[in-house]
Design a protein around this motif. Structure first.
Motif, PDB file in Angstrom:
ATOM      1  N   ARG A   1      57.507  27.494  84.809  1.00  0.00           N
ATOM      2  CA  ARG A   1      57.619  28.063  83.462  1.00  0.00           C
ATOM      3  C   ARG A   1      57.332  29.566  83.455  1.00  0.00           C
ATOM      4  NH1 ARG A   1      58.655  24.730  79.383  1.00  0.00           N
ATOM      5  NH2 ARG A   1      57.852  26.213  77.855  1.00  0.00           N
ATOM      6  N   THR A   2      56.301  29.999  84.182  1.00  0.00           N
ATOM      7  CA  THR A   2      56.010  31.438  84.195  1.00  0.00           C
ATOM      8  C   THR A   2      57.118  32.211  84.918  1.00  0.00           C
ATOM      9  OG1 THR A   2      54.583  31.169  86.133  1.00  0.00           O
ATOM     10  CG2 THR A   2      53.501  31.236  83.992  1.00  0.00           C
ATOM     11  N   ASP A   3      57.718  31.627  85.944  1.00  0.00           N
ATOM     12  CA  ASP A   3      58.853  32.276  86.605  1.00  0.00           C
ATOM     13  C   ASP A   3      60.022  32.430  85.639  1.00  0.00           C
ATOM     14  OD1 ASP A   3      57.404  32.446  88.938  1.00  0.00           O
ATOM     15  OD2 ASP A   3      58.441  30.775  89.938  1.00  0.00           O
ATOM     16  N   ARG A   4      60.289  31.395  84.865  1.00  0.00           N
ATOM     17  CA  ARG A   4      61.378  31.455  83.875  1.00  0.00           C
ATOM     18  C   ARG A   4      61.080  32.511  82.813  1.00  0.00           C
ATOM     19  NH1 ARG A   4      66.146  29.166  84.722  1.00  0.00           N
ATOM     20  NH2 ARG A   4      66.385  29.118  82.493  1.00  0.00           N
ATOM     21  N   LEU A   5      59.819  32.602  82.381  1.00  0.00           N
ATOM     22  CA  LEU A   5      59.447  33.609  81.381  1.00  0.00           C
ATOM     23  C   LEU A   5      59.634  35.016  81.933  1.00  0.00           C
ATOM     24  CD1 LEU A   5      56.241  31.988  79.850  1.00  0.00           C
ATOM     25  CD2 LEU A   5      58.494  32.171  78.809  1.00  0.00           C
ATOM     26  N   ARG A   6      59.236  35.226  83.181  1.00  0.00           N
ATOM     27  CA  ARG A   6      59.437  36.550  83.794  1.00  0.00           C
ATOM     28  C   ARG A   6      60.930  36.864  83.908  1.00  0.00           C
ATOM     29  NH1 ARG A   6      54.645  35.620  86.992  1.00  0.00           N
ATOM     30  NH2 ARG A   6      55.867  34.480  88.513  1.00  0.00           N
ATOM     31  N   ASP A   7      61.746  35.882  84.274  1.00  0.00           N
ATOM     32  CA  ASP A   7      63.192  36.098  84.356  1.00  0.00           C
ATOM     33  C   ASP A   7      63.766  36.468  82.986  1.00  0.00           C
ATOM     34  OD1 ASP A   7      63.045  35.465  87.038  1.00  0.00           O
ATOM     35  OD2 ASP A   7      63.884  33.440  86.803  1.00  0.00           O
ATOM     36  N   MET A   8      63.325  35.784  81.943  1.00  0.00           N
ATOM     37  CA  MET A   8      63.778  36.097  80.587  1.00  0.00           C
ATOM     38  C   MET A   8      63.371  37.512  80.198  1.00  0.00           C
ATOM     39  SD  MET A   8      62.972  32.479  78.634  1.00  0.00           S
ATOM     40  CE  MET A   8      62.578  33.309  77.140  1.00  0.00           C
ATOM     41  N   TYR A   9      62.148  37.887  80.547  1.00  0.00           N
ATOM     42  CA  TYR A   9      61.628  39.214  80.213  1.00  0.00           C
ATOM     43  C   TYR A   9      62.498  40.303  80.831  1.00  0.00           C
ATOM     44  CZ  TYR A   9      58.352  43.146  80.062  1.00  0.00           C
ATOM     45  OH  TYR A   9      57.773  44.361  79.852  1.00  0.00           O
ATOM     46  N   TRP A  10      62.824  40.156  82.103  1.00  0.00           N
ATOM     47  CA  TRP A  10      63.617  41.182  82.767  1.00  0.00           C
ATOM     48  C   TRP A  10      65.080  41.121  82.358  1.00  0.00           C
ATOM     49  CZ3 TRP A  10      61.306  45.216  84.499  1.00  0.00           C
ATOM     50  CH2 TRP A  10      59.997  45.120  84.925  1.00  0.00           C
TER      51      TRP A  10
ATOM     52  N   GLY B   1      65.610  43.430  79.591  1.00  0.00           N
ATOM     53  CA  GLY B   1      65.156  44.785  79.846  1.00  0.00           C
ATOM     54  C   GLY B   1      63.730  45.053  79.416  1.00  0.00           C
ATOM     55  N   GLY B   2      62.905  44.033  79.416  1.00  0.00           N
ATOM     56  CA  GLY B   2      61.502  44.219  79.069  1.00  0.00           C
ATOM     57  C   GLY B   2      61.253  44.365  77.581  1.00  0.00           C
ATOM     58  N   ALA B   3      62.199  43.922  76.773  1.00  0.00           N
ATOM     59  CA  ALA B   3      62.051  44.018  75.320  1.00  0.00           C
ATOM     60  C   ALA B   3      61.322  42.782  74.806  1.00  0.00           C
ATOM     61  CB  ALA B   3      63.410  44.156  74.652  1.00  0.00           C
ATOM     62  N   LEU B   4      60.005  42.845  74.814  1.00  0.00           N
ATOM     63  CA  LEU B   4      59.203  41.700  74.389  1.00  0.00           C
ATOM     64  C   LEU B   4      59.477  41.279  72.947  1.00  0.00           C
ATOM     65  CD1 LEU B   4      57.038  39.677  75.211  1.00  0.00           C
ATOM     66  CD2 LEU B   4      55.336  41.301  74.425  1.00  0.00           C
ATOM     67  N   PRO B   5      59.577  42.214  71.986  1.00  0.00           N
ATOM     68  CA  PRO B   5      59.883  41.786  70.613  1.00  0.00           C
ATOM     69  C   PRO B   5      61.201  41.034  70.508  1.00  0.00           C
ATOM     70  CG  PRO B   5      59.126  44.054  70.615  1.00  0.00           C
ATOM     71  CD  PRO B   5      59.308  43.655  72.053  1.00  0.00           C
ATOM     72  N   HIS B   6      62.148  41.388  71.375  1.00  0.00           N
ATOM     73  CA  HIS B   6      63.451  40.710  71.376  1.00  0.00           C
ATOM     74  C   HIS B   6      63.286  39.237  71.745  1.00  0.00           C
ATOM     75  CE1 HIS B   6      67.797  40.628  71.558  1.00  0.00           C
ATOM     76  NE2 HIS B   6      67.745  40.068  72.751  1.00  0.00           N
TER      77      HIS B   6
ATOM     78  N   LEU C   1      53.120  36.364  78.179  1.00  0.00           N
ATOM     79  CA  LEU C   1      54.181  37.356  78.029  1.00  0.00           C
ATOM     80  C   LEU C   1      53.628  38.687  77.532  1.00  0.00           C
ATOM     81  CD1 LEU C   1      57.220  35.387  76.562  1.00  0.00           C
ATOM     82  CD2 LEU C   1      57.162  36.707  78.666  1.00  0.00           C
ATOM     83  N   ARG C   2      52.726  38.629  76.565  1.00  0.00           N
ATOM     84  CA  ARG C   2      52.134  39.867  76.035  1.00  0.00           C
ATOM     85  C   ARG C   2      51.337  40.607  77.112  1.00  0.00           C
ATOM     86  NH1 ARG C   2      50.872  37.038  70.473  1.00  0.00           N
ATOM     87  NH2 ARG C   2      52.722  37.712  69.351  1.00  0.00           N
ATOM     88  N   GLU C   3      50.547  39.875  77.880  1.00  0.00           N
ATOM     89  CA  GLU C   3      49.761  40.509  78.938  1.00  0.00           C
ATOM     90  C   GLU C   3      50.662  41.022  80.069  1.00  0.00           C
ATOM     91  OE1 GLU C   3      46.618  37.877  80.175  1.00  0.00           O
ATOM     92  OE2 GLU C   3      45.970  37.581  78.101  1.00  0.00           O
ATOM     93  N   TYR C   4      51.703  40.287  80.385  1.00  0.00           N
ATOM     94  CA  TYR C   4      52.648  40.728  81.413  1.00  0.00           C
ATOM     95  C   TYR C   4      53.328  42.025  80.967  1.00  0.00           C
ATOM     96  CZ  TYR C   4      56.369  40.425  84.919  1.00  0.00           C
ATOM     97  OH  TYR C   4      57.221  40.670  85.955  1.00  0.00           O
ATOM     98  N   HIS C   5      53.743  42.071  79.704  1.00  0.00           N
ATOM     99  CA  HIS C   5      54.374  43.269  79.146  1.00  0.00           C
ATOM    100  C   HIS C   5      53.415  44.456  79.192  1.00  0.00           C
ATOM    101  CE1 HIS C   5      56.969  45.689  76.627  1.00  0.00           C
ATOM    102  NE2 HIS C   5      55.970  45.897  75.801  1.00  0.00           N
ATOM    103  N   ALA C   6      52.159  44.226  78.830  1.00  0.00           N
ATOM    104  CA  ALA C   6      51.163  45.307  78.874  1.00  0.00           C
ATOM    105  C   ALA C   6      50.969  45.810  80.300  1.00  0.00           C
ATOM    106  CB  ALA C   6      49.843  44.820  78.286  1.00  0.00           C
ATOM    107  N   SER C   7      50.952  44.905  81.267  1.00  0.00           N
ATOM    108  CA  SER C   7      50.806  45.303  82.672  1.00  0.00           C
ATOM    109  C   SER C   7      51.998  46.129  83.142  1.00  0.00           C
ATOM    110  CB  SER C   7      50.666  44.079  83.572  1.00  0.00           C
ATOM    111  OG  SER C   7      49.505  43.375  83.285  1.00  0.00           O
ATOM    112  N   VAL C   8      53.199  45.705  82.760  1.00  0.00           N
ATOM    113  CA  VAL C   8      54.401  46.442  83.144  1.00  0.00           C
ATOM    114  C   VAL C   8      54.384  47.830  82.516  1.00  0.00           C
ATOM    115  CG1 VAL C   8      56.923  46.524  82.887  1.00  0.00           C
ATOM    116  CG2 VAL C   8      55.823  44.403  83.578  1.00  0.00           C
ATOM    117  N   MET C   9      53.990  47.923  81.249  1.00  0.00           N
ATOM    118  CA  MET C   9      53.943  49.228  80.573  1.00  0.00           C
ATOM    119  C   MET C   9      52.890  50.142  81.205  1.00  0.00           C
ATOM    120  SD  MET C   9      56.309  49.334  78.353  1.00  0.00           S
ATOM    121  CE  MET C   9      57.337  48.276  79.335  1.00  0.00           C
ATOM    122  N   ASP C  10      51.751  49.600  81.592  1.00  0.00           N
ATOM    123  CA  ASP C  10      50.728  50.403  82.276  1.00  0.00           C
ATOM    124  C   ASP C  10      51.254  50.907  83.617  1.00  0.00           C
ATOM    125  OD1 ASP C  10      48.942  50.040  80.233  1.00  0.00           O
ATOM    126  OD2 ASP C  10      47.782  48.474  81.254  1.00  0.00           O
ATOM    127  N   PHE C  11      51.914  50.034  84.348  1.00  0.00           N
ATOM    128  CA  PHE C  11      52.473  50.413  85.648  1.00  0.00           C
ATOM    129  C   PHE C  11      53.551  51.469  85.485  1.00  0.00           C
ATOM    130  CE2 PHE C  11      55.647  49.615  89.026  1.00  0.00           C
ATOM    131  CZ  PHE C  11      54.869  49.948  90.125  1.00  0.00           C
TER     132      PHE C  11
END
Length: 198
Positions: free
Chosen positions: A84-93, A96-101, A120-130
């Protein structure tokens, strides 16, 4: 009369659900009731193993069966959640990293558990920090499957996306209109489906 189940039957159902999700290339609704039932089974198995573990001598065959079932259930739970987390990461990318979308889509949102939304929110925050450390030199959110051929691109607006600030000024993207703009300014809108290349 209660229905008798074998050890690990619930775990097998979770794995089969993950397999169905992979075969249909969709994210199925989080099966909270099955996960909770499997955790209850784990606790029951651990309680049943306690008195057997205290016996002197070689381990009883029942203890070995119970410990094997506990280990298998854990592996199946981890496999389900990893899938499930792999699928969520695939959806996120994919967007284009548009979490609100992702989170504004009620169909997707209804399939997620509250913990997955937090992930998803924490993953997005980590990507934005990076991304913040080198955003001026490299856009890690840009698509790498098709490298750009030109600096500017002709796009058609598929969905209204409002006024966007670019390096050349503000542009109000209205449905049906066409614009020649710098790719880096609107790449994220192409990925999210607001614009399409002409």
């Amino acid at each position: 009369m209660s229905e008798a189940r074998q050890y690990g039957e619930l775990a097998t159902q979770l794995v089969m659900e993950s397999r169905r999700s992979t075969q249909t290339d969709t994210l199925l609704k989080y099966n909270d009731s099955l996960v909770r039932a499997l955790i209850r089974e784990q606790r029951d198995l651990e309680k049943a193993a306690e008195p057997l573990a205290l016996l002197d001598g070689p381990p009883a065959p029942a203890l070995i069966i119970i410990e094997t079932s506990i280990a298998r259930n854990k592996r199946c739970l981890l496999a389900y959640h990893t899938h499930r987390t792999d699928r969520l990461r695939d959806m996120y990318w994919a967007v284009g990293g548009a979490l609100p979308h992702i989170l504004s889509d009620q169909d997707i949102r209804s399939r997620l558990s509250p913990h997955e939304v937090d992930f998803l929110r924490e993953y997005h925050a980590s990507v934005m920090d990076f991304r913040a450390d080198f955003a001026d030199e490299l856009d890690i959110m840009a698509s790498i499957t098709q490298p750009p051929k030109d600096l500017h691109v002709l796009v058609r607006v598929v969905r209204d996306c409002g006024e966007i600030q670019t390096e050349l000024g503000n542009i109000n993207f209205k449905k049906g209109e066409r614009y020649m703009v710098r790719r880096v300014d609107i790449e994220h809108l192409i990925v999210q489906g607001y614009l399409e290349e002409v």
